[in-house]
Design a protein around this motif. Structure first.
Motif, mmCIF file in Angstrom:
data_model
loop_
_atom_site.group_PDB
_atom_site.id
_atom_site.type_symbol
_atom_site.label_atom_id
_atom_site.label_comp_id
_atom_site.label_asym_id
_atom_site.label_seq_id
_atom_site.Cartn_x
_atom_site.Cartn_y
_atom_site.Cartn_z
ATOM 1 N N GLU A 95 0.833 -1.205 0.000
ATOM 2 C CA GLU A 95 0.000 0.000 0.000
ATOM 3 C C GLU A 95 0.869 1.256 0.000
ATOM 4 N N VAL A 96 1.958 1.249 0.795
ATOM 5 C CA VAL A 96 2.836 2.422 0.851
ATOM 6 C C VAL A 96 3.582 2.580 -0.482
ATOM 7 N N LYS A 97 3.965 1.479 -1.108
ATOM 8 C CA LYS A 97 4.644 1.549 -2.397
ATOM 9 C C LYS A 97 3.765 2.234 -3.447
ATOM 10 N N GLU A 98 2.471 1.972 -3.400
ATOM 11 C CA GLU A 98 1.566 2.606 -4.354
ATOM 12 C C GLU A 98 1.495 4.121 -4.110
ATOM 13 N N ILE A 99 1.464 4.515 -2.827
ATOM 14 C CA ILE A 99 1.468 5.945 -2.500
ATOM 15 C C ILE A 99 2.744 6.601 -3.026
ATOM 16 N N ALA A 100 3.884 5.955 -2.806
ATOM 17 C CA ALA A 100 5.154 6.511 -3.257
ATOM 18 C C ALA A 100 5.227 6.549 -4.782
ATOM 19 N N ARG A 101 4.703 5.507 -5.419
ATOM 20 C CA ARG A 101 4.749 5.447 -6.887
ATOM 21 C C ARG A 101 3.947 6.582 -7.499
ATOM 22 N N VAL A 102 2.751 6.809 -6.984
ATOM 23 C CA VAL A 102 1.906 7.883 -7.515
ATOM 24 C C VAL A 102 2.570 9.242 -7.304
ATOM 25 N N VAL A 112 10.467 3.532 0.996
ATOM 26 C CA VAL A 112 9.610 2.344 1.112
ATOM 27 C C VAL A 112 10.325 1.108 0.566
ATOM 28 N N ALA A 113 11.145 1.269 -0.490
ATOM 29 C CA ALA A 113 11.896 0.118 -1.012
ATOM 30 C C ALA A 113 12.886 -0.394 0.029
ATOM 31 N N ALA A 114 13.554 0.524 0.734
ATOM 32 C CA ALA A 114 14.504 0.119 1.773
ATOM 33 C C ALA A 114 13.793 -0.555 2.935
ATOM 34 N N THR A 115 12.590 -0.073 3.273
ATOM 35 C CA THR A 115 11.830 -0.707 4.358
ATOM 36 C C THR A 115 11.462 -2.146 3.995
ATOM 37 N N GLU A 116 11.090 -2.378 2.741
ATOM 38 C CA GLU A 116 10.780 -3.740 2.290
ATOM 39 C C GLU A 116 12.024 -4.628 2.367
ATOM 40 N N ILE A 117 13.176 -4.082 1.985
ATOM 41 C CA ILE A 117 14.426 -4.847 2.077
ATOM 42 C C ILE A 117 14.755 -5.158 3.528
ATOM 43 N N LEU A 118 14.517 -4.194 4.436
ATOM 44 C CA LEU A 118 14.781 -4.416 5.858
ATOM 45 C C LEU A 118 13.909 -5.540 6.414
ATOM 46 N N LEU A 119 12.670 -5.649 5.943
ATOM 47 C CA LEU A 119 11.812 -6.761 6.358
ATOM 48 C C LEU A 119 12.409 -8.102 5.922
ATOM 49 N N LEU A 120 12.996 -8.143 4.734
ATOM 50 C CA LEU A 120 13.660 -9.377 4.280
ATOM 51 C C LEU A 120 14.839 -9.713 5.184
ATOM 52 N N VAL A 121 15.618 -8.686 5.568
ATOM 53 C CA VAL A 121 16.762 -8.911 6.455
ATOM 54 C C VAL A 121 16.284 -9.431 7.801
ATOM 55 N N MET A 122 15.173 -8.891 8.314
ATOM 56 C CA MET A 122 14.634 -9.340 9.602
ATOM 57 C C MET A 122 14.261 -10.821 9.564
ATOM 58 N N GLN A 123 13.920 -11.336 8.364
ATOM 59 C CA GLN A 123 13.594 -12.759 8.215
ATOM 60 C C GLN A 123 14.826 -13.604 7.930
ATOM 61 N N GLY A 124 16.013 -12.979 7.848
ATOM 62 C CA GLY A 124 17.227 -13.723 7.529
ATOM 63 C C GLY A 124 17.427 -13.957 6.038
ATOM 64 N N LYS A 125 16.622 -13.303 5.176
ATOM 65 C CA LYS A 125 16.730 -13.505 3.728
ATOM 66 C C LYS A 125 17.702 -12.480 3.143
ATOM 67 N N VAL A 126 18.975 -12.615 3.517
ATOM 68 C CA VAL A 126 19.967 -11.614 3.109
ATOM 69 C C VAL A 126 20.219 -11.677 1.601
ATOM 70 N N SER A 127 20.235 -12.868 1.019
ATOM 71 C CA SER A 127 20.472 -12.981 -0.426
ATOM 72 C C SER A 127 19.370 -12.282 -1.217
ATOM 73 N N GLU A 128 18.121 -12.476 -0.802
ATOM 74 C CA GLU A 128 17.009 -11.806 -1.482
ATOM 75 C C GLU A 128 17.089 -10.300 -1.278
ATOM 76 N N ALA A 129 17.505 -9.897 -0.077
ATOM 77 C CA ALA A 129 17.672 -8.463 0.186
ATOM 78 C C ALA A 129 18.728 -7.871 -0.735
#
Length: 678
Positions: A95-102, A112-129
């Protein structure tokens, strides 16, 4: 989520705030709400934090500046992630990405892109981040908000550091420090001291000790001159002690650790640090050969860790205790303790962590004379090292492709934006009857310019893509450091239909290469690998394939070579590597190697009985036998003395037994004597 992840979220989230847009280029924010967000982030209670964030969200209005709204919604997503509701967290992010995109505001898109990456890091998905990192870095090039610049660069530094890409991590951390310098609020000094300490850590990991010390001294001076020693002195002293340990200034490091202990031993909030200090002191005692002192301090650390498993994992300390017990003569207890850690680590630890653990385990096995098990552990360690080496190559290729994808995506967004603007212009002018003809002419001209621009952009993209594909193709068969063929090149050759008559394979491993990296630095290690590659090419024939097999391992595939000539070739390879030192800067490094060689096909066996990979595995096993028996030598499998169906099981499971029982004939070739220890 573990407590360490909470600290990481706080570290990346307590970022720069800007009360007002003092420059027109910096997006405006609501100073009062930004202050409330800072207060929420200073708390460690995530459930209360969520309630306060939801209350702040309820106070937002259409007049609230976009960047404040985006920051609030991003923090709510992070709070959901911390509470374990990952699905809701990512739904919020969409939802926030759509606000930022518009909005088309680079600061909001990067945030918002960095926040999404930080969520991946919090899950241990460093390669995906890492794969998604450019989603934040591309718009960051046009961002101006100090808060966003600090946040994204700090996050990028952490992700690159987790992948041991220290140069990139340091680069982004310096960018983060530049963002701190643009702020002037109550937390500027705090952020500046923290950033300098992190930069010092990266310099230390790259063995730039003088630069690391400079950063720590500046951090300590800032803390002292601003009455912040109570907050930061312990962390700075701890980091400096670790640095002095890396420099082998053990007495200095021990003195610094004692200063840390004097400040924290009665502070229950610093228990994790206290246990870490005790474990590090035990490690120094081991390095100095004082195993009795090491046991005393490690037992104290282990007892504390067992009582506080939420704060510190006692398994690492238990392994160190086992290592000490082995060298003090209590072999049975020591091996039991080490195996108690090694066995579950094989299932749960990362390959990089497990590889180092197995190296120390093998040292203990060699010390007590259990050579056969040591060989198996060393082979397992090598396989892990190969896996890490292959993964790094794949990551490099993925990053290169991701970079071009990101640039291409940015270009597509720009073209789409221009197209939307053109359509809007047509709609607005449709009602103006008198200017239709003029508009058509303007539109036609604009369309021609647009097509020309698109055509030029497409040609440029195609050229860049061809260059990228060329680089990827070259990288797929060439090692980027040495220029030798890589594993894939040999695999492609051997897996394709081909004639095999009287070929041979010689697998070679540089001795004590880890010591070179640890003592002289990775740059010196790279120089050694490059020079070894040149020397191997000098003594190889044009028809031979010289391959960097992985890490410090090389494979020479010898075409049309009689079995009787293999010892001569092995001797020539050992001599060219070990007879003269290698120059790396001002250093002269004596290097030796251990090798295993075998004819292919072995003993005239066909592919269904022993293919090239199984043949190479036998050469690998005798190589590690050579390492266990002193290194700087080559072991060659010269003959099979029993029918293969009788010898097969013994060859696969017990090479020393096969040699002792005369199942195979092995010839040992010794390398040259050297001017100093390898």
């Amino acid at each position: 989520m573990p407590k360490l992840n909470l600290l990481f979220v706080l570290l990346l989230s307590v970022v720069l705030t800007t009360a007002t847009a003092q420059e027109s280029s910096i997006p405006p924010v609501d100073a009062a709400i930004e202050s409330q967000l800072d207060e929420v982030l200073n708390q460690a209670d995530s459930e209360n934090s969520m309630q306060e964030l939801l209350a702040i969200e309820a106070s937002l209005t259409p007049e609230t500046p976009l960047m404040t709204r985006v920051r609030t919604l991003n923090y709510i997503a992070l709070a959901h992630g911390y509470l374990g509701d990952i699905e809701t967290a990512f739904k919020q992010i969409e939802e926030v990405k759509e606000i930022a995109r518009v909005s088309r505001m680079p600061d909001a898109i990067a945030d918002v892109a960095a926040t999404e990456i930080l969520l991946l890091v919090m899950q241990g998905k460093v390669s995906e981040a890492l794969a998604n990192l450019n989603e934040a870095l591309v718009p960051l090039e046009q961002a101006t908000s100090p808060r966003v610049l600090y946040f994204v660069n700090n996050l990028a530094s952490y992700v690159y550091q987790q992948r041991s890409q220290f140069d990139r991590a340091l680069e982004h951390l310096i960018y983060a420090a530049d963002a701190v310098a643009k702020s002037n609020d109550s937390r500027t000094l705090t952020r500046l001291i923290t950033t300098k300490t992190r930069i010092a850590t990266l310099y230390s990991q790259q063995k730039n000790y003088d630069l690391a010390l400079q950063q720590l001294d500046e951090a300590l001076q800032l803390a002292d001159s601003n009455n912040l020693l109570d907050v930061y002195e312990v962390d700075i002293l701890f980091e400096r002690a670790s640095l002095e340990t890396s420099r082998k200034n053990y007495d200095t490091a021990l003195g610094l650790y004692q200063q840390v202990i004097a400040r924290i031993q009665d502070d229950p909030e610093r228990l994790n640090t206290y246990i870490s200090v005790l474990n590090n002191i035990g490690d120094i005692d081991i390095r100095m050969g004082d195993y009795v002192a090491a046991r005393q301090v490690l037992e104290r650390a282990y007892n504390l860790a067992q009582l506080n498993t939420d704060e510190f994992d006692p398994e690492v300390i238990l392994f160190n205790l086992g290592y000490v017990d082995v060298f003090l003569g209590d072999v049975e207890k020591g091996l039991r303790e080490m195996r108690q850690v090694v066995e579950p680590a094989r299932e749960t630890w990362s390959p990089a962590e497990l590889e180092g653990l197995l190296g120390e385990y093998a040292e203990a096995l060699v010390h007590i004379g259990q050579q056969n098990e040591a060989v198996n552990v060393l082979i397992e360690q090598r396989e892990l090292r190969e896996k890490a080496y292959q993964n790094e190559q794949q990551k490099s290729i993925a990053e290169l492709q991701n970079l071009y994808d990101s640039k291409d995506k940015a270009m597509q967004i720009e073209l789409l934006s221009q197209k939307n603007e053109l359509n809007q212009q047509l709609i607005e002018n449709e009602s103006q009857k008198r200017t239709i003809l003029l508009l058509l002419v303007i539109v036609a001209i604009f369309a021609m310019v647009f097509v020309a621009f698109a055509y030029r952009a497409a040609r440029r993209s195609n050229r860049e893509l061809k260059v990228a594909n060329s680089k990827l193709a070259e990288q797929s068969v060439r090692d980027p450091l040495t220029g030798l063929l890589n594993r894939r090149a040999l695999q492609n050759m051997l897996r394709a239909p081909h004639e095999v008559s009287h070929d041979a394979m010689l697998l070679m491993d540089v001795d004590h290469f880890k010591r070179i990296n640890d003592n002289l630095g990775h740059a010196a290690g790279d120089e050694v690998l490059i020079e070894v590659s040149k020397r191997l090419l000098q003594v190889s024939r044009e028809t031979d394939m010289v391959v960097r097999w992985g890490g410090e391992e090389f494979l020479i595939y010898l075409s049309n070579t009689e079995a009787s000539k293999m010892p001569i070739m092995a001797k020539r390879m050992l001599d060219v590597i070990g007879s003269t030192p290698i120059k790396a800067g001002n250093q002269e490094i004596w290097v030796s190697a251990t090798a295993g060689f075998i004819s292919y096909p072995f003993a005239d066996l066909n592919e269904t009985q022993m293919d090239w990979e199984e043949t190479l595995q036998l050469a690998d096993m005798v190589l590690y036998a050579g390492k266990v028996h002193g290194r700087n030598q080559a072991w060659g499998v010269m003959a099979l003395n029993k029918p293969f169906n009788e010898a097969q099981k013994l060859l696969e499971t017990d090479l020393p037994g096969a040699i002792d029982q005369g199942v195979i004939t092995v010839e040992v070739i010794h390398g040259p004597e050297q001017g100093s220890e390898s």
